[in-house]
Design an enzyme around this catalytic site. Structure first.
Site, PDB file in Angstrom:
ATOM      1  CG  LEU A 591      -1.853  -0.893   1.160  1.00 58.16           C
ATOM      2  CD1 LEU A 591      -2.635  -0.981   2.959  1.00 58.16           C
ATOM      3  CD2 LEU A 591      -2.823  -0.784   0.592  1.00 58.16           C
ATOM      4  N   GLY A 592       1.952   1.280   0.879  1.00 62.74           N
ATOM      5  CA  GLY A 592       3.091   2.236   0.700  1.00 62.74           C
ATOM      6  C   GLY A 592       4.363   2.277   1.724  1.00 62.74           C
ATOM      7  N   GLY A 594       6.860   4.185   4.311  1.00 65.01           N
ATOM      8  CA  GLY A 594       7.097   5.322   4.930  1.00 65.01           C
ATOM      9  C   GLY A 594       8.756   4.926   5.575  1.00 65.01           C
ATOM     10  N   GLY A 597       8.413   2.167   7.525  1.00 71.25           N
ATOM     11  CA  GLY A 597       8.877   1.013   7.283  1.00 71.25           C
ATOM     12  C   GLY A 597       7.421   0.793   6.404  1.00 71.25           C
ATOM     13  CB  VAL A 599       1.863  -0.231   5.017  1.00 73.47           C
ATOM     14  CG1 VAL A 599       0.582  -0.613   5.432  1.00 73.47           C
ATOM     15  CG2 VAL A 599       2.726   0.654   5.900  1.00 73.47           C
ATOM     16  CE  LYS A 613       5.406   1.056  10.674  1.00 74.14           C
ATOM     17  NZ  LYS A 613       5.017   2.782  11.462  1.00 74.14           N
ATOM     18  CG  ASP A 711       5.504  11.568  11.307  1.00 73.53           C
ATOM     19  OD1 ASP A 711       5.731  12.581  10.764  1.00 73.53           O
ATOM     20  OD2 ASP A 711       5.768  10.429  10.345  1.00 73.53           O
TER      21      ASP A 711
END
Length: 927
Positions: A591-592, A594, A597, A599, A613, A711
């Site tokens: 999914l992405g 970052g 880490g 996901v 994650k 964050d």
């Protein structure tokens, strides 16, 4: 660079405002600014003893930009000492104004100084003062640590803003009457000496000393200097400088008479500390040098391809040190490649105190690095004055890439005398990072090996020495090899891998032996395959169990069993369950990615869709904190916080399983245009902001243990199927006991959102999240990214832009067109005022998340009520304004979700009227 600061210090807070125009060969100025030509500059002093400096600093009226930058060299001492204009502030390190003199192409705007002042005590006088003032507008005191020596007095800070004295420390008399200032200053623990430090930018400060009643002074005794004087000495002091002819780059470009960026290929930077502290100059990408002088910015010419010394030492213990690296002067190609062999016996080879070299690989362009502290692992950098950054690496890997010069291969080949690839059979390669072009390096051509940086360093590889490379006769050639068939009456033997004479054998015996061997090998292969498969399964089980125990799985099981709420909501998943859910972590399920880490999207056996994650590697000492965070976050149950379902501890790095949120992030909705098929209305903006603020307020004060997110940003505010806000990504969060107001941590966050006070002090508190949320409010108002490209093509910080423009013009001229069309002027002013309070530099001046949420909920309720009034007073729906139509639709959904009747709506309105009163009271606002 200060020893206790991260190399991100300047990278995070200096933002490019606008590129400077090309300057011709002369710097022109007005007032007391100097006209400096290339000829004049070449004759100006550039050193004092072992210290160097560069324009705009200098010695003499013809060698400086203005009197602020005038230096004095005291040649009566050995070595000579360098002073600022006040003749009392001593410069202790090189003043390097070149862009190559900073980490990763950003400008170091400070240097180390020292000053001291002795105050003689007089009989009958109990109060003494000491003051320091910057000798010019171009300077501020960025940080100072003072050692105050003496006997039996209190030291106070004279705070001009509140017109009060703030006690700093108390100095008592030592028992030894003959102790000296130097001895007392070594410990400086309150006996004979105390130490104080200031991080705030200061142009001046004043101290007061109140002596206790200790009788008459006793001169001419064996007592030391401590008993009759007070001595203030700087242990560490850093002076920051900038060009202060104009407040910002924008203002100085309006009047180019005083423009300081005199070199071609130079550009202008706003000073990072405040929005009106002046500006600095830097060289364009790919250029380095002094941007303040004509032709000061140039391409990299610092590589020398030939050794200047014979018989150079080329090893440190068992570590080989090939050219262009070296230990002694004349044995390396440039200063960036100079190493230090501190211990031959233990093979201790170092760049500097923090970076130790384990190997040098010339062929792959790599250097192995051992980090001597966790702090340094955030960014690898070797600082050498007036040298470009030619290393790419971080704490994530022990291998660091390097280039020989900041030039393209085409540029390097044009300067034959400085071209690094001197071996005949060598070639040039480009070295790139994810952010920029670094430079070039050399490599031997295919079929050759060795060192391409020395004459005849690339030697031919004899491929024929490799057994089995040819099924026949191998013939070596320059850079390759040829294969021919075996000679007549010979055949290739696959066992000994060479040609042998052909022998006549009994055909039947050969067939029997062959079949027997074949069946035997087949049987052995099957048995071996079964045993290996069983062995691998056992190894995997043992390894998973080992990781489970290492990751404190038993402790987490006990925590879950002892907590009834956690047992119902939290599960410890097996690795097999998550592999099935993600199709063995298929890359198409990502999914992405970052900062903390990766996901994956997964589907559990009960058909729940989850987000899994996979964090980066964490240290062993962080495992207990991770387990504690899982136990706490599993109890958090809030409709606007992404739900944690559980974790998996059977991998080296634990996996976290969250509820899947399908509609992406607020960042994607705001900044991806109309591609996502959803347009964020003003009502949606207010609702999402209020929901996110409520979630952060819950984390700060409503949960059993306070959680500081650390964050907060629009990409961490996710939107579910109903576009309800869900705060996510607690990888950087910290748990705080309820009786603590802050914690001291390594600075983490995202550019554009990071609280300047937290970054400066390292102290994280709830107001750090408030600052980041203020940036999100500005995103909703302006519909711009936190770091955006302005009209001139330069990168600019959104919060700085917002605060600056808010002073210069009405808010309706700043906000996005859609916001102007849908929101009332009162609503825009309210949200802009709230964002401005959240973005204040002093955290004490910011509101709490509770106050932020109350204000946003009040605005929503007030907007809903005003739209209902319009609806009731309108004769037909056709004459209702579009603004109220959209708001009414949204607030009908809001009321249904609360399940309130008309009477409950009245109580809900009362609640927010009370909230408005509380909010206004907390800020001292009257109706």
């Amino acid at each position: 660079m200060r020893m206790f600061e991260s190399p991100f210090y300047l990278l995070l807070l200096i933002f490019i405002v606008t590129p400077g125009e090309q300057a011709s060969g002369v710097i022109t100025s007005q007032g007391n600014n100097t006209h400096l030509s290339s000829a004049m500059y070449s004759g100006c002093p550039k050193s004092c003893g072992n210290l160097t400096f560069d324009y705009p600093f200098g010695i003499g009226s013809n060698c400086i930009r203005n009197t602020d930058f005038n230096l004095t060299c005291d040649n009566t001492t050995q070595p000579p000492k360098l002073y600022l204009q006040d003749l009392t502030t001593e410069v202790l390190e090189d003043i390097d104004v070149s862009e190559y003199g900073s980490i990763d192409g950003f400008i170091d705007t400070e240097f180390l100084v020292r000053f001291s002042q002795a105050i003689s005590m007089t009989q009958g006088v109990d109060v003494y003062t000491m003051s320091w003032k910057a000798h010019g507008r171009a300077f501020t005191l960025d940080y100072v640590e003072l050692n105050i020596t003496g006997c039996d007095f209190d030291a106070y800070w004279l705070d001009q803003e509140i017109n009060a004295d703030v006690r700093l420390c108390t100095v008592t008399c030592p028992e030894d009457a003959e102790i000296t200032d130097e001895v007392a200053r070594q410990n400086c623990n309150g006996t004979g000496c105390c130490s104080v430090e200031f991080y705030t930018n200061l142009r001046a400060f004043q101290l007061k000393f109140v002596v206790h009643n200790r009788g008459d002074l006793v001169p001419n005794t064996n007592r030391g200097f401590l008993w009759d004087s007070i001595n203030v000495t700087s242990a560490y002091a850093y002076i920051m400088w900038s060009i202060v002819d104009q407040a910002t780059c924008a203002s100085t470009l309006d009047n180019r008479t005083n423009y300081a960026c005199a070199s071609n290929n130079s550009r202008c930077y706003d000073s990072w500390e405040t929005s009106d502290l002046g500006y600095l100059c830097g060289c364009d990408g790919g250029y380095g040098g002094n941007p303040y002088i004509p032709n000061g910015c140039s391409r990299d010419k610092g590589y020398n391809p030939f050794e200047q010394k014979v018989n150079c030492q080329r090893s440190c213990g068992n570590i080989s040190i090939p050219f262009p690296f070296g230990l002694e002067e004349g044995c390396f190609a440039r200063k960036l490649f100079q190493l230090n062999c501190t211990n031959v016996t233990s093979s201790t080879l170092q760049f500097d105190d923090e970076h130790q070299v384990s190997y040098i690989n010339i062929s792959e362009g790599l250097v192995g690095i051992k980090y001597r502290s966790i702090y340094e692992q955030e960014l690898f950098g070797v600082y050498v004055p007036k040298q470009p950054g030619l290393y790419i690496g971080s704490g994530e890997s022990s291998s660091v890439q390097w280039a020989v010069a900041n030039l393209t291969c085409e540029e390097a080949k044009q300067n034959y005398s400085g071209y690094a690839c001197v071996s005949i059979h060598s070639t040039c390669l480009s070295v790139n990072s994810t952010e920029r072009y670094i430079g070039y390096r050399c490599k031997c051509m295919s079929g050759f090996q060795g060192n391409p940086y020395i004459q005849n360093g690339c030697q031919d590889i004899d491929e024929c020495l490799t057994l089995g490379i040819c099924r026949g006769v191998c013939q070596n050639t320059a850079g390759g090899y040829n294969c021919t068939s075996c000679p007549d009456k010979t055949q290739y033997d696959t066992i000994i891998l060479r040609c042998i004479p052909i022998k006549r054998q009994n055909l039947l015996l050969g067939i029997v032996i062959g079949l027997t061997s074949g069946f035997g090998i087949l049987l052995l292969s099957l048995c071996a395959s079964v045993l290996v498969r069983k062995w691998k399964r056992d190894i995997q089980k043992q390894l998973r169990r080992k990781y489970f125990e290492k990751n404190q799985g038993l402790l987490l099981e006990q925590l879950i069993l002892s907590d009834e709420n956690a047992t119902d909501n939290t599960k410890i998943f097996t690795l097999e369950e998550l592999e099935i859910a993600t199709n063995n972590f298929d890359p198409t399920r990502i999914l992405g990615r970052g900062g903390h880490g990766m996901v994956y999207k997964g589907i559990l056996s009960d058909q729940r869709v989850v987000a899994i994650k996979r964090s980066k590697v964490i240290e062993d000492n962080e495992i207990s904190q991770f387990i504690n965070e899982v136990a706490i976050l599993s109890q958090i149950n809030h409709r606007n916080i992404v739900k944690l379902f559980g974790c998996c501890l059977e991998t080296e790095v634990p996996l976290l399983v969250y509820d899947f949120v399908p509609n992406g992030s607020l960042f994607g909705i705001l900044h991806s245009g109309s591609n996502n098929g959803f347009s964020l209305s003003w009502d949606d903006s207010l609702r999402i902001a209020a929901e996110a603020a409520g979630a952060l307020y819950y984390l700060h004060s409503a949960a059993s243990v306070s959680v500081f997110h650390r964050d907060v940003k629009s990409s961490n505010i996710l939107l579910d199927s109903n576009y309800t806000a869900k705060v996510s990504d607690f990888g950087a969060s910290r748990l705080v006991p309820i009786d603590q107001t802050h914690v001291v941590t390594n600075v983490q966050g995202t550019f554009g959102y990071l609280d300047p006070e937290y970054y400066h002090t390292g102290q994280l508190n709830d107001k750090s999240d408030v600052y980041s949320f203020g940036v999100v409010l500005v995103e909703l108002l302006l519909r711009r990214e936190p770091i955006f490209t302005n009209e001139t093509g330069s990168k600019q910080n959104l919060s700085n832009y917002f605060l600056w423009e808010l002073k210069a013009r009405p808010i309706k001229e700043i906000v996005a067109t859609q916001v102007c069309e849908e929101a009332t002027e009162e609503e825009i002013n309210s949200v802009a005022s709230l964002a401005e309070m959240c973005l204040r530099l002093d955290s004490g001046d910011r509101p709490t998340m509770k106050q932020v949420e109350m204000n946003l909920q009040f605005l929503r309720t007030k907007r809903s009520n005003s739209c209902r009034v319009v609806h009731e007073n309108s004769e037909s729906e056709e004459i209702q304004p579009l603004l109220c139509t959209r708001a009414e639709s949204r607030y009908e959904t809001f009321d249904i979700s609360l399940g309130e009747s008309s009477s409950s709506e009245y109580r809900y309105s009362q609640r927010f009227n009370s909230s408005e009163h509380d909010f206004r009271s907390s800020f001292g606002i009257s109706h």
